[in-house]
Write a protein that holds these residues in place. Structure first.
Motif, PDB file in Angstrom:
ATOM      1  N   LYS A  13       0.865  -1.175   0.000  1.00 58.67           N
ATOM      2  CA  LYS A  13       0.000   0.000   0.000  1.00 58.67           C
ATOM      3  C   LYS A  13       0.901   1.224   0.000  1.00 58.67           C
ATOM      4  O   LYS A  13       1.766   1.360   0.872  1.00 58.67           O
ATOM      5  CB  LYS A  13      -0.904   0.017   1.239  1.00 58.67           C
ATOM      6  CG  LYS A  13      -1.944  -1.084   1.287  1.00 58.67           C
ATOM      7  CD  LYS A  13      -2.816  -0.935   2.538  1.00 58.67           C
ATOM      8  CE  LYS A  13      -3.862  -2.029   2.634  1.00 58.67           C
ATOM      9  NZ  LYS A  13      -4.704  -1.869   3.871  1.00 58.67           N
ATOM     10  N   LYS A 145       1.251  -2.604  20.530  1.00 58.52           N
ATOM     11  CA  LYS A 145       1.372  -1.166  20.306  1.00 58.52           C
ATOM     12  C   LYS A 145       2.579  -0.569  21.021  1.00 58.52           C
ATOM     13  O   LYS A 145       3.231   0.329  20.508  1.00 58.52           O
ATOM     14  CB  LYS A 145       0.096  -0.463  20.780  1.00 58.52           C
ATOM     15  CG  LYS A 145      -1.122  -0.719  19.900  1.00 58.52           C
ATOM     16  CD  LYS A 145      -2.328   0.068  20.436  1.00 58.52           C
ATOM     17  CE  LYS A 145      -3.557  -0.176  19.578  1.00 58.52           C
ATOM     18  NZ  LYS A 145      -4.741   0.567  20.106  1.00 58.52           N
ATOM     19  N   ASP A 214      -0.685 -11.206  13.726  1.00 59.98           N
ATOM     20  CA  ASP A 214      -1.003 -10.247  12.675  1.00 59.98           C
ATOM     21  C   ASP A 214      -1.105  -8.869  13.309  1.00 59.98           C
ATOM     22  O   ASP A 214      -2.092  -8.548  13.984  1.00 59.98           O
ATOM     23  CB  ASP A 214      -2.319 -10.635  11.998  1.00 59.98           C
ATOM     24  CG  ASP A 214      -2.689  -9.691  10.863  1.00 59.98           C
ATOM     25  OD1 ASP A 214      -1.943  -8.730  10.620  1.00 59.98           O
ATOM     26  OD2 ASP A 214      -3.734  -9.935  10.217  1.00 59.98           O
ATOM     27  N   GLY A 216      -0.923  -6.066  11.527  1.00 59.26           N
ATOM     28  CA  GLY A 216      -1.088  -5.161  10.392  1.00 59.26           C
ATOM     29  C   GLY A 216      -1.832  -3.894  10.722  1.00 59.26           C
ATOM     30  O   GLY A 216      -1.419  -2.795  10.315  1.00 59.26           O
ATOM     31  N   ASP A 217      -2.947  -3.987  11.469  1.00 57.97           N
ATOM     32  CA  ASP A 217      -3.729  -2.795  11.799  1.00 57.97           C
ATOM     33  C   ASP A 217      -2.921  -1.836  12.665  1.00 57.97           C
ATOM     34  O   ASP A 217      -2.968  -0.611  12.465  1.00 57.97           O
ATOM     35  CB  ASP A 217      -5.016  -3.192  12.524  1.00 57.97           C
ATOM     36  CG  ASP A 217      -6.014  -3.894  11.606  1.00 57.97           C
ATOM     37  OD1 ASP A 217      -5.824  -3.824  10.372  1.00 57.97           O
ATOM     38  OD2 ASP A 217      -6.952  -4.507  12.132  1.00 57.97           O
ATOM     39  N   LYS A 218      -2.178  -2.373  13.621  1.00 55.32           N
ATOM     40  CA  LYS A 218      -1.376  -1.521  14.512  1.00 55.32           C
ATOM     41  C   LYS A 218      -0.262  -0.831  13.727  1.00 55.32           C
ATOM     42  O   LYS A 218       0.025   0.354  13.932  1.00 55.32           O
ATOM     43  CB  LYS A 218      -0.785  -2.353  15.642  1.00 55.32           C
ATOM     44  CG  LYS A 218      -1.811  -3.043  16.538  1.00 55.32           C
ATOM     45  CD  LYS A 218      -1.116  -3.846  17.617  1.00 55.32           C
ATOM     46  CE  LYS A 218      -2.108  -4.638  18.467  1.00 55.32           C
ATOM     47  NZ  LYS A 218      -2.691  -5.769  17.696  1.00 55.32           N
ATOM     48  N   GLU A 220      -0.245  -0.231  10.484  1.00 52.86           N
ATOM     49  CA  GLU A 220      -0.843   0.739   9.553  1.00 52.86           C
ATOM     50  C   GLU A 220      -1.210   2.027  10.280  1.00 52.86           C
ATOM     51  O   GLU A 220      -1.009   3.128   9.758  1.00 52.86           O
ATOM     52  CB  GLU A 220      -2.071   0.142   8.872  1.00 52.86           C
ATOM     53  CG  GLU A 220      -2.633   1.017   7.768  1.00 52.86           C
ATOM     54  CD  GLU A 220      -3.645   0.303   6.894  1.00 52.86           C
ATOM     55  OE1 GLU A 220      -4.073   0.889   5.884  1.00 52.86           O
ATOM     56  OE2 GLU A 220      -4.000  -0.850   7.213  1.00 52.86           O
ATOM     57  N   SER A 221      -1.722   1.897  11.489  1.00 54.52           N
ATOM     58  CA  SER A 221      -2.044   3.082  12.284  1.00 54.52           C
ATOM     59  C   SER A 221      -0.791   3.881  12.611  1.00 54.52           C
ATOM     60  O   SER A 221      -0.792   5.125  12.540  1.00 54.52           O
ATOM     61  CB  SER A 221      -2.749   2.655  13.575  1.00 54.52           C
ATOM     62  OG  SER A 221      -3.011   3.764  14.401  1.00 54.52           O
ATOM     63  N   ASP A 222       0.278   3.184  12.965  1.00 52.23           N
ATOM     64  CA  ASP A 222       1.547   3.861  13.233  1.00 52.23           C
ATOM     65  C   ASP A 222       2.017   4.631  12.002  1.00 52.23           C
ATOM     66  O   ASP A 222       2.445   5.791  12.111  1.00 52.23           O
ATOM     67  CB  ASP A 222       2.611   2.844  13.636  1.00 52.23           C
ATOM     68  CG  ASP A 222       3.999   3.427  13.641  1.00 52.23           C
ATOM     69  OD1 ASP A 222       4.351   4.111  14.620  1.00 52.23           O
ATOM     70  OD2 ASP A 222       4.730   3.230  12.644  1.00 52.23           O
ATOM     71  N   GLU A 224       0.208   5.802   9.513  1.00 51.46           N
ATOM     72  CA  GLU A 224      -0.673   6.944   9.258  1.00 51.46           C
ATOM     73  C   GLU A 224      -0.320   8.135  10.129  1.00 51.46           C
ATOM     74  O   GLU A 224      -0.436   9.290   9.711  1.00 51.46           O
ATOM     75  CB  GLU A 224      -2.125   6.536   9.502  1.00 51.46           C
ATOM     76  CG  GLU A 224      -2.689   5.591   8.441  1.00 51.46           C
ATOM     77  CD  GLU A 224      -4.067   5.076   8.807  1.00 51.46           C
ATOM     78  OE1 GLU A 224      -4.535   5.382   9.930  1.00 51.46           O
ATOM     79  OE2 GLU A 224      -4.668   4.366   7.976  1.00 51.46           O
ATOM     80  N   SER A 236       6.108  -5.584   7.483  1.00 52.03           N
ATOM     81  CA  SER A 236       5.885  -6.659   8.449  1.00 52.03           C
ATOM     82  C   SER A 236       6.091  -8.002   7.775  1.00 52.03           C
ATOM     83  O   SER A 236       5.756  -8.186   6.605  1.00 52.03           O
ATOM     84  CB  SER A 236       4.471  -6.581   9.027  1.00 52.03           C
ATOM     85  OG  SER A 236       3.497  -6.820   8.023  1.00 52.03           O
ATOM     86  N   ARG A 238       5.049 -11.818   8.863  1.00 48.27           N
ATOM     87  CA  ARG A 238       4.362 -12.643   9.845  1.00 48.27           C
ATOM     88  C   ARG A 238       4.780 -14.101   9.701  1.00 48.27           C
ATOM     89  O   ARG A 238       4.663 -14.689   8.618  1.00 48.27           O
ATOM     90  CB  ARG A 238       2.846 -12.537   9.697  1.00 48.27           C
ATOM     91  CG  ARG A 238       2.122 -13.284  10.818  1.00 48.27           C
ATOM     92  CD  ARG A 238       0.628 -13.279  10.645  1.00 48.27           C
ATOM     93  NE  ARG A 238      -0.013 -13.965  11.767  1.00 48.27           N
ATOM     94  CZ  ARG A 238      -1.293 -14.302  11.794  1.00 48.27           C
ATOM     95  NH1 ARG A 238      -2.085 -14.000  10.778  1.00 48.27           N
ATOM     96  NH2 ARG A 238      -1.781 -14.938  12.845  1.00 48.27           N
TER      97      ARG A 238
END
Length: 259
Positions: A13, A145, A214, A216-218, A220-222, A224, A236, A238
């Protein structure tokens, strides 16, 4: 043969200055690349020609003892080291920077983590001017996190610049090289410590995570929330059986063939 392309599937992305990469093993691929992973790890701790010379002079068993003395044995040290090694390989294979010094060859204790930036990549822009990548690596069975925040904090230290001791470490190793191009790069990096000429937009940041979960969400937030004054990379990898994988890679790395 490249490592990640043979071993992993990946997603990408990308916005103007921020890139998120996520990798996972292809089904059945580990067995195919395990020997390559072992050779890669060995090469980060010692020159392959020196290992071959040890075998020629001393035989496999005694050469293996030398190698064992170089490679960490504790799960924690192996985990941290392998994260840095796999990050460095990804930087060179996928991101286009060179990691000019294999830091593990200069550890003052096999179980001791090295200080400073986890990895530094070197490149040039289209006008042949220096461009750096400052990297932090984290390896956890369960990445959360807090650990991600620690990595981001480390990246932002020193106004986001590579730490002086890390740059000098690389510069001095390059100045010791017999290669004139490496010597010139070493001088350039020493000068950068003194003059701090590189603007923020020519010092990329990269956070690499090797984890069993996984995250990924954490991650991606970092990404952003990371600053937009420079290129930001988050990657990442995994590996669900995180600790078993690390143990298998180091067992393979200590394999010198015939006993």
């Amino acid at each position: 043969m490249t490592l990640y392309k043979s071993w992993c599937t990946g997603t990408l992305k990308k916005t103007k200055k921020k890139t998120l990469r996520a990798y996972a093993e292809k089904k059945g691929s580990r067995a195919k690349v395990l020997a390559q992973l072992g050779e890669t790890v060995k090469a980060h701790y010692d020159h392959t020609d020196r290992i071959a010379d040890d075998v020629a002079r001393l035989g496999y068993a005694k050469a293996a003892e030398i190698l064992r003395a170089l490679l960490p044995q504790s799960p924690r040290a192996r985990s941290g080291d392998l994260g840095e090694i796999l990050a460095s390989e990804l930087v060179e294979e996928e991101i286009g920077f060179r990691v000019p010094v294999r830091r593990m060859r200069f550890k003052d204790g096999r179980e001791v983590a090295m200080r400073g930036d986890d990895f530094i990549g070197v490149g040039y822009d289209d006008k042949d001017k220096l461009w750096l990548l400052k990297g932090e690596s984290k390896s956890r069975a369960a990445l959360g996190k807090t650990t991600i925040a620690e990595a981001r904090e480390a990246l932002n230290r020193h106004d986001g610049r590579c730490t002086p001791n890390s740059l000098l470490f690389i510069a001095n190793r390059l100045l010791d090289s017999a290669d004139t191009a490496d010597q010139e790069l070493g001088r350039t990096l020493r000068d950068e410590v003194g003059v701090k000429a590189l603007p923020a937009q020519r010092i990329d940041h990269m956070l690499f995570a090797l984890s069993g979960n996984d995250a990924g969400d954490k991650l991606e937030s970092d990404l952003e929330n990371a600053g937009d004054e420079r290129n930001q990379h988050v990657a990442s990898l995994r590996i669900e059986d995180h600790q078993d994988f690390i143990a298998a890679v180091y067992e393979e790395a200590m394999n010198l063939g015939d006993k």
